[in-house]
Design an enzyme around this catalytic site. Structure first.
Site, PDB file in Angstrom:
ATOM      1  CG  HIS A  72      -2.034  -0.759   1.100  1.00 23.13           C
ATOM      2  ND1 HIS A  72      -3.196  -0.612   1.822  1.00 23.13           N
ATOM      3  CD2 HIS A  72      -2.279  -2.019   0.065  1.00 23.13           C
ATOM      4  CE1 HIS A  72      -4.312  -1.733   1.467  1.00 23.13           C
ATOM      5  NE2 HIS A  72      -3.461  -2.378   0.526  1.00 23.13           N
ATOM      6  CE1 TYR A 200      -6.918   3.532  10.306  1.00 25.01           C
ATOM      7  CE2 TYR A 200      -6.083   3.733   7.991  1.00 25.01           C
ATOM      8  CZ  TYR A 200      -6.040   3.065   9.283  1.00 25.01           C
ATOM      9  OH  TYR A 200      -4.969   2.142   9.680  1.00 25.01           O
ATOM     10  N   PRO A 292      -5.542   0.589  18.123  1.00 25.52           N
ATOM     11  CG  PRO A 292      -7.425  -0.755  17.417  1.00 25.52           C
ATOM     12  CD  PRO A 292      -6.851  -0.035  18.331  1.00 25.52           C
ATOM     13  CE  LYS A 296       2.643   3.537  13.191  1.00 21.88           C
ATOM     14  NZ  LYS A 296       3.630   3.353  12.209  1.00 21.88           N
ATOM     15  CE1 TYR A 384      -1.854   4.095   8.939  1.00 24.34           C
ATOM     16  CE2 TYR A 384      -0.445   3.018   7.616  1.00 24.34           C
ATOM     17  CZ  TYR A 384      -2.061   3.078   8.461  1.00 24.34           C
ATOM     18  OH  TYR A 384      -2.577   2.031   8.164  1.00 24.34           O
TER      19      TYR A 384
END
Length: 392
Positions: A72, A200, A292, A296, A384
Site C-alpha cells: 500500500h 479511515y 489500533p 502499530k 504511519y
C-alpha cells in the site's frame, strides 16, 4: 532443562525473538500457555511497516509474505464523506504492506518447526522465578508433570494479561493508561475489499475502517460503545451502520456477505515503565498497548524484539552489557513516539462523548489542516510508515 534465553509467549513477538536468537546462535526455549491452534485463531490486523518487512525478510520468513502481502502506497482519510488520500510514496518515498498477523505467526511457527527450535505449548501455571538474581528460572506444568527451565535471561512476550509483567512487584512499575469509552466492532467477510487502500472514516455517528486481509477477504470495523455486546449486532445491522458512516460512493461500492468472524475489541493506551528488571525483559504487549487506529501494535512488538535480540547478541558475542543496559530507555523512547501518534489518530477519527460540537469542530480543523499542508501530510505519512530517528 537449561537454555540461554527463556521466552514467555509464542505470539509474533516471542516467535520473532526466537528466530532472531536462533540466527545469532543463541539457544532459546519458548513457553506458551495456549495451544498452537489457539494462537493461530487470534484475529489481528496486519499492516507492516517497511522496517518490519525488512526484519522478517532478514530472518527468512518472507516467502509467503512477499507472494501474498499487498503493498500500500497510501491510505484514504474521510471526514463526513470528504475524502483525502495520504500518498506515502509521493510524500516520503515509503510504503506499508498488508499481511495478516495470523499469517506472520504461521510463518514463524513453520520456520521454528523446520529448524527444531523448542516450543512448549499448553504450559500450565507458568511461574517466573528469581529474575532479580543471576540465576533466573521458569517453572510450568505440562501433562501433569512439573518442569523448570534454568536460563540467563527471560523475555516476557506474553501480552497484556501474561504472567511476565504480573510477576514484577507493583512498586517497581509505573503504569500509564487511558481506557477509551468505545471499542471496534469488526467483521471479517469473504468479499473483495471496497477499495485498493485502507479507508479511515470519521463520521458524527462514529469511526469506521475499511481494511482487508487479501484481494478476496475484507475486514471492516465500526466504533461502538464499550458496553455493546457482539451478539446484539446482526450482519445486516452492521452493514447498514458501516454504509451510513462512509462516503456515499464508497458505500455504494461495498460488497457485503455473511460474516466469517465478528468480535468487539476494546481500545486502550498503556505503557509500563521500566521494561527491564535485572534478567527479565518485557516486550510487545506486555510492555505497551496502543489503540489500533495507527496500525502499530505488531510493528512495535517486532521493533522491541529486534532491539532485545541485538542486545543479547552483543552480550554473548562481545561480553558487553551496554545493549542490555540501554534496552529500557531505547524501547520506551520508541514506545512514547508511537503512543503519541496512535493517540492522535484516535483523537482525529473517533467520536468522543465528552467533546461535543466544539470537539468535532477541532477535529474538522485538524482534517482541513492535513488537506491544506503538505508538511502535515508528510508528518502523518512518516509516522504511519514507521518513524525511526536513526533513519532521519
Amino acid at each position: 532443562m537449561r537454555t540461554q534465553v527463556a521466552i514467555i509467549g509464542a505470539g509474533p513477538a516471542g516467535l520473532t525473538l526466537g528466530r532472531l536468537l536462533e540466527k545469532a546462535g543463541i539457544d532459546a526455549v519458548i513457553v506458551e500457555r495456549k495451544s498452537a491452534d489457539y494462537v493461530l485463531s487470534r484475529i489481528r490486523a496486519g499492516v507492516l511497516e517497511q522496517a518490519s518487512v525488512e526484519l522478517l525478510s532478514s530472518i527468512g520468513v518472507d516467502t509467503r509474505m512477499n507472494a501474498e502481502g499487498i503493498i500500500h502506497e497510501g491510505v484514504e482519510l474521510s471526514f463526513d464523506g470528504d475524502m483525502l488520500r495520504i500518498d506515502f510514496e509521493g510524500l516520503i518515498g515509503r510504503h506499508v504492506m498488508v499481511y495478516g498477523q495470523t499469517e506472520v505467526t504461521r510463518d514463524l511457527m513453520d520456520a521454528r518447526i523446520q529448524t527444531g527450535g523448542k516450543t512448549v505449548y499448553e504450559a500450565e501455571d507458568v511461574e517466573i522465578l528469581d529474575f532479580d538474581t543471576a540465576t533466573p528460572r521458569v517453572r510450568y506444568r505440562k501433562d501433569g508433570e512439573t518442569y523448570e527451565i534454568a536460563c540467563d535471561f527471560i523475555a516476557g512476550c506474553d501480552g497484556f494479561h501474561g504472567v511476565s509483567r504480573q510477576s514484577v512487584p507493583e512498586a517497581a512499575l509505573k503504569i500509564y493508561e487511558r481506557v477509551y469509552p468505545f471499542g471496534w466492532l469488526g467483521v471479517l467477510v469473504e468479499q473483495p475489499p471496497v477499495a485498493e487502500e485502507l479507508i479511515y472514516a470519521h463520521h458524527h455517528r462514529g469511526f469506521a475502517l475499511c481494511s482487508m486481509r487479501s484481494h478476496t477477504r475484507s475486514r471492516y470495523y465500526v466504533q461502538v460503545d464499550a458496553a455493546e455486546k457482539v451478539e446484539d449486532w446482526s450482519d445486516d445491522t452492521f452493514w447498514d451502520e458501516l454504509r451510513a458512516r462512509l462516503n456515499p460512493e464508497v458505500a455504494e461500492a461495498l460488497k457485503t456477505g455473511p460474516s466469517i468472524e465478528k468480535s468487539i475489541a476494546p481500545l486502550r493506551s498503556f505503557v509500563a515503565e521500566p521494561v527491564r528488571f535485572n534478567s527479565l525483559f518485557l516486550a510487545g504487549d506486555a510492555a505497551h498497548i496502543v489503540p489500533p487506529t495507527g496500525a502499530k501494535g505488531l510493528n512495535m512488538a517486532i521493533h522491541d524484539v529486534g532491539l532485545l535480540a541485538s542486545a543479547l547478541t552483543e552480550y554473548y558475542a562481545e561480553k558487553s552489557e551496554a545493549g542490555l543496559d540501554a534496552y529500557s530507555e531505547k524501547l520506551l523512547a520508541n514506545t512514547w513516539r508511537t503512543e503519541r501518534f496512535s493517540w492522535w489518530m484516535t483523537q482525529l477519527l473517533h467520536t468522543f462523548p465528552e467533546t461535543g460540537p466544539f470537539g468535532r469542530k477541532i477535529q474538522r480543523a485538524d482534517f482541513d489542516y492535513l488537506k491544506a499542508s503538505i508538511h502535515a501530510r508528510r508528518t502523518l505519512a512518516e509516522n504511519y510508515t514507521g518513524f525511526r530517528p536513526e533513519a532521519g
